[in-house]
Design a protein around this motif. Structure first.
Motif, mmCIF file in Angstrom:
data_model
loop_
_atom_site.group_PDB
_atom_site.id
_atom_site.type_symbol
_atom_site.label_atom_id
_atom_site.label_comp_id
_atom_site.label_asym_id
_atom_site.label_seq_id
_atom_site.Cartn_x
_atom_site.Cartn_y
_atom_site.Cartn_z
ATOM 1 N N SER A 119 25.341 30.550 -16.206
ATOM 2 C CA SER A 119 24.609 29.576 -16.467
ATOM 3 C C SER A 119 23.568 28.897 -15.807
ATOM 4 O O SER A 119 23.715 28.679 -14.750
ATOM 5 N N ARG A 120 22.259 29.370 -16.371
ATOM 6 C CA ARG A 120 21.089 28.786 -15.645
ATOM 7 C C ARG A 120 20.052 28.701 -16.584
ATOM 8 O O ARG A 120 20.175 29.023 -17.800
ATOM 9 N N GLY A 121 19.008 28.475 -16.170
ATOM 10 C CA GLY A 121 17.745 28.144 -17.235
ATOM 11 C C GLY A 121 17.617 29.233 -18.236
ATOM 12 O O GLY A 121 17.405 29.016 -19.247
ATOM 13 N N SER A 145 24.772 9.009 -40.265
ATOM 14 C CA SER A 145 23.841 10.187 -39.679
ATOM 15 C C SER A 145 24.391 10.770 -38.643
ATOM 16 O O SER A 145 25.574 10.435 -37.941
ATOM 17 N N LEU A 146 23.552 11.896 -38.284
ATOM 18 C CA LEU A 146 24.135 12.725 -37.291
ATOM 19 C C LEU A 146 24.123 11.903 -35.780
ATOM 20 O O LEU A 146 23.061 11.114 -35.790
ATOM 21 N N LYS A 147 24.908 12.282 -34.673
ATOM 22 C CA LYS A 147 24.537 11.530 -33.521
ATOM 23 C C LYS A 147 24.810 12.638 -32.525
ATOM 24 O O LYS A 147 25.605 13.626 -32.640
ATOM 25 N N ILE A 148 24.407 12.322 -31.340
ATOM 26 C CA ILE A 148 24.700 13.018 -30.077
ATOM 27 C C ILE A 148 25.990 12.632 -29.738
ATOM 28 O O ILE A 148 26.161 11.501 -29.684
ATOM 29 N N PRO A 149 26.984 13.907 -29.480
ATOM 30 C CA PRO A 149 28.326 13.441 -28.995
ATOM 31 C C PRO A 149 28.687 12.657 -27.901
ATOM 32 O O PRO A 149 27.953 13.136 -26.821
ATOM 33 N N GLU A 150 29.323 11.672 -28.016
ATOM 34 C CA GLU A 150 30.116 11.060 -26.714
ATOM 35 C C GLU A 150 31.199 11.741 -26.671
ATOM 36 O O GLU A 150 31.596 12.566 -27.337
ATOM 37 N N TRP A 151 32.041 11.484 -25.312
ATOM 38 C CA TRP A 151 33.018 12.001 -25.065
ATOM 39 C C TRP A 151 33.134 13.373 -25.026
ATOM 40 O O TRP A 151 33.886 13.862 -25.552
ATOM 41 N N VAL A 152 32.177 14.089 -24.186
ATOM 42 C CA VAL A 152 32.546 15.333 -24.366
ATOM 43 C C VAL A 152 33.191 15.883 -23.113
ATOM 44 O O VAL A 152 33.210 15.275 -22.024
ATOM 45 N N GLN A 153 33.871 16.985 -23.431
ATOM 46 C CA GLN A 153 34.530 17.664 -22.239
ATOM 47 C C GLN A 153 34.119 19.386 -22.070
ATOM 48 O O GLN A 153 33.788 19.574 -23.351
ATOM 49 N N TYR A 154 34.442 19.654 -21.114
ATOM 50 C CA TYR A 154 34.195 21.159 -21.212
ATOM 51 C C TYR A 154 35.151 22.010 -20.257
ATOM 52 O O TYR A 154 35.774 21.338 -19.360
ATOM 53 N N TYR A 155 35.296 23.376 -20.512
ATOM 54 C CA TYR A 155 35.786 24.002 -19.741
ATOM 55 C C TYR A 155 35.689 25.512 -19.950
ATOM 56 O O TYR A 155 34.822 25.896 -20.952
ATOM 57 N N SER A 156 36.178 26.283 -18.921
ATOM 58 C CA SER A 156 35.832 27.730 -18.898
ATOM 59 C C SER A 156 37.151 28.405 -18.634
ATOM 60 O O SER A 156 37.712 27.887 -17.600
ATOM 61 N N ASP A 157 37.624 29.446 -19.311
ATOM 62 C CA ASP A 157 38.939 29.893 -19.028
ATOM 63 C C ASP A 157 38.892 30.603 -17.716
ATOM 64 O O ASP A 157 40.106 30.845 -16.958
ATOM 65 N N GLU A 158 37.967 31.455 -17.448
ATOM 66 C CA GLU A 158 37.569 31.991 -16.298
ATOM 67 C C GLU A 158 36.293 31.885 -15.620
ATOM 68 O O GLU A 158 35.319 32.570 -15.920
ATOM 69 N N ASN A 203 34.939 32.482 -12.856
ATOM 70 C CA ASN A 203 34.120 33.487 -12.164
ATOM 71 C C ASN A 203 33.774 34.516 -13.054
ATOM 72 O O ASN A 203 33.139 35.419 -12.607
ATOM 73 N N CYS A 204 34.230 34.512 -14.290
ATOM 74 C CA CYS A 204 33.543 35.712 -15.195
ATOM 75 C C CYS A 204 32.527 35.072 -16.272
ATOM 76 O O CYS A 204 31.680 35.727 -16.315
ATOM 77 N N TYR A 205 32.775 33.822 -16.658
ATOM 78 C CA TYR A 205 31.928 33.350 -17.572
ATOM 79 C C TYR A 205 31.802 31.945 -17.318
ATOM 80 O O TYR A 205 33.070 31.204 -17.226
ATOM 81 N N ASP A 206 30.649 31.105 -17.119
ATOM 82 C CA ASP A 206 30.694 29.803 -16.627
ATOM 83 C C ASP A 206 30.014 28.978 -17.478
ATOM 84 O O ASP A 206 29.369 29.403 -18.447
ATOM 85 N N PHE A 207 29.845 27.702 -17.299
ATOM 86 C CA PHE A 207 29.021 27.102 -18.012
ATOM 87 C C PHE A 207 28.173 25.743 -17.063
ATOM 88 O O PHE A 207 28.656 25.515 -15.948
ATOM 89 N N TYR A 208 27.308 25.194 -17.856
ATOM 90 C CA TYR A 208 26.683 24.125 -16.871
ATOM 91 C C TYR A 208 26.216 23.057 -18.123
ATOM 92 O O TYR A 208 25.600 23.532 -19.153
ATOM 93 N N TYR A 209 26.748 21.897 -18.034
ATOM 94 C CA TYR A 209 26.490 20.863 -19.087
ATOM 95 C C TYR A 209 25.452 19.806 -18.601
ATOM 96 O O TYR A 209 25.853 19.394 -17.493
ATOM 97 N N VAL A 210 24.351 19.851 -19.156
ATOM 98 C CA VAL A 210 23.419 19.040 -18.501
ATOM 99 C C VAL A 210 22.995 17.701 -19.459
ATOM 100 O O VAL A 210 22.774 17.884 -20.442
ATOM 101 N N SER A 211 23.448 16.436 -18.816
ATOM 102 C CA SER A 211 23.451 15.286 -19.594
ATOM 103 C C SER A 211 22.782 14.098 -18.841
ATOM 104 O O SER A 211 22.025 13.260 -19.485
ATOM 105 N N ASP A 212 22.764 14.347 -17.329
ATOM 106 C CA ASP A 212 22.005 12.980 -16.877
ATOM 107 C C ASP A 212 20.540 13.044 -16.795
ATOM 108 O O ASP A 212 19.917 14.155 -16.968
ATOM 109 N N TYR A 213 20.000 12.027 -17.155
ATOM 110 C CA TYR A 213 18.679 11.855 -17.176
ATOM 111 C C TYR A 213 18.006 12.507 -18.600
ATOM 112 O O TYR A 213 16.791 12.808 -18.697
ATOM 113 N N LEU A 214 19.084 12.627 -19.356
ATOM 114 C CA LEU A 214 18.533 13.764 -20.342
ATOM 115 C C LEU A 214 18.997 12.876 -21.733
ATOM 116 O O LEU A 214 20.110 12.511 -22.041
#
Ligand SMILES: *[C@@H]1O[C@H](CO)[C@@H](O)[C@H](O)[C@H]1NC(C)=O
Ligand SMILES: *[C@@H]1O[C@H](CO)[C@@H](O)[C@H](O)[C@H]1NC(C)=O
Ligand SMILES: *[C@@H]1O[C@H](CO)[C@@H](O)[C@H](O)[C@H]1NC(C)=O
Length: 424
Positions: free
Chosen positions: A363-365, A381-394, A396-407
């Motif tokens: 995960s990157r740009g 109406s549609l909303k931006i989700p509150e209360w999100v959580q995230y995970y990756s099973d592995e 080191n193999c597949y990762d993620f980056y959730y960007v929400s600060d200042y956004l």
């Protein structure tokens, strides 16, 4: 006619050669394939030959596969949602470009083009009253390790382990289920819809029985027996016979144990659109370094009929899952999930599969991403989700980056190469 001759020839060959030495198929397998196809293929009122090799059959909408489902014998087809689903988005597209994350800045003013076209459309269209169905070929079925399993996912389990970076303790879980995910999910409300813009890529998929997908999913139920409806893109050779990136829908009512399948490969999903074929390749085809393409998927409940509609792009309703095929999710979903999934029997093992998630980059740009994530809870109406959580099973193999600060509008980046020195 011709296929009959070829079939007879094949049968003769196999009878002469005796049994299936490597390369040929047993008589029994061919009979099974014929039986399955008889079941799957519906009478075609018009056939369109697509230049990418697909064949599209225009099938009477009232004779589509869904109506073979015992619970749908008397189902009255709903041709359009009960109300205009163009619900107002809290953040207009124009303001989005002003609220760029650091990641977006790297990419500068790069914008995504939403695709809804399919290549077969160049060679014709399906008349009103019919739906385009991508024809399942004999060679695709012959490749399937089990004819009965064709079009299905292997059972998986809901894992709600949250935000762990190091997941050594998860190895056994992953080994057990053979599915590796990198996702963000919303919980805490009763959801009536989920939406997202999913960037489109062509990840490399190592083996024919593996797949790599990106999707929006709505789920309800327990660890082992959950109900799920989802849509996105997939590279899935065991269903489509090649490694093209294709549009899919998938459902299950029991954690993929007994029910559910991709697209129209089993009775369940009811298609209404005469423009979009499920399982057709996404076009234009994304190329590395080429223009960035995205698809927009919106799954939402029709509050009058309880059907779960799938909208593609901003205007096209493809069809719906009727409540008759589910138990709990016909009322609402407990979570909405966005992200990538890799299926392989070497997930969690050494050596790990080389099948990529997203575009194969961590995960990157310029990795894979899902933007403009929205939910629809009891609010109209549609909303931006509150209360999100995230995970990756592995991680080191597949990762993620959730960007929400200042956004104002959060962004989800995910993916990875699979096998690498950290992911043995
Ligand atoms: C499909 O349409 C394209 C563009 O119009 C044409 O070049 C091609 O020959 C057609 N293919 C078939 C199989 O009709
Ligand atoms: C995962 O794959 C292994 C083969 O490596 C198989 O024995 C096992 O049954 C699979 N598990 C599930 C849940 O499909
Ligand atoms: C979702 O599943 C949970 C438990 O599996 C169940 O208690 C709940 O009633 C379900 N939700 C709905 C709306 O049926």
């Amino acid at each position: 006619m011709r296929s009959k001759v070829i079939f007879n020839l094949l049968m003769l060959l196999i009878t002469v050669s005796g049994t299936n030495t490597d390369g040929s198929f047993s008589k029994q397998k061919i009979l099974e394939v014929e039986r399955k196809l008889q079941h799957l293929r519906k009478h075609s009122l018009k056939t369109i030959q697509s230049e990418d090799g697909d064949i599209i059959d225009c099938v009477d909408i009232k004779k589509q596969p869904a109506f073979d489902h015992p619970a749908l014998k008397d189902h009255k087809i709903q041709m359009a949602p009960s109300y205009n689903s163009a619900k107002k988005d809290p953040i207009e597209r124009t303001t989005r470009s002003k609220t760029k994350s650091s990641m977006m800045k790297q990419k500068d003013e790069e914008s995504y083009m939403t695709v809804t076209s399919q290549i077969w459309q160049k060679n014709g269209s399906c008349p009103k009253g019919t739906i385009p169905i991508r024809r399942i070929r004999k060679r695709e079925l012959l490749k399937a390790c089990s004819i009965d399993e064709y079009g299905r996912k292997k059972p998986s389990f809901l894992n709600r382990q949250v935000n762990h970076r190091l997941n050594n303790n998860l190895d056994s879980f992953v080994q057990q289920q053979n599915h590796s995910k990198a996702i963000v999910f919303a919980t805490g409300f009763r959801y009536l819809g989920g939406k997202g813009d999913i960037r489109v890529f062509s990840p490399s998929v190592e083996k024919d029985d593996e797949y790599s997908t990106a999707q929006v999913s709505l789920l309800n139920g327990s660890y082992n027996d959950y109900e799920c409806i989802e849509s996105g893109w997939a590279v899935n050779p065991s269903v489509y016979g090649d490694r093209k990136t294709r549009l899919f829908v998938y459902w299950t009512a029991d954690g993929s144990h007994e029910t559910g399948c991709f697209d129209l490969t089993c009775p369940g999903f009811i298609q209404t659109s005469n423009e979009i074929a499920l399982g057709a390749a996404i076009y234009p085809i994304p190329t590395p370094g080429g223009l960035p393409y995205q698809i927009t998927i919106y799954i939402y409940k029709d509050l009058i009929t309880n059907n779960w509609w799938v909208q593609y792009g901003e205007n096209t309703n493809i069809g719906y899952w009727p409540p008759e095929i589910f138990r709990a999710i016909c009322y609402n979903a407990e979570s909405v999930e966005w992200g990538g999934e890799v299926y392989s029997t070497t997930v969690g093992h050494t050596p790990h599969t080389k099948t990529q998630m997203g575009n194969g980059q961590f995960s990157r740009g310029n990795s894979a991403s899902i933007l403009r994530m929205r939910v629809h809870d009891n609010y109209p109406s549609l909303k931006i989700p509150e209360w999100v959580q995230y995970y990756s099973d592995e991680y080191n193999c597949y990762d993620f980056y959730y960007v929400s600060d200042y956004l104002e509008d959060p962004e989800f980046y995910y993916g990875g190469p699979g096998s690498n020195p950290m992911c043995p």
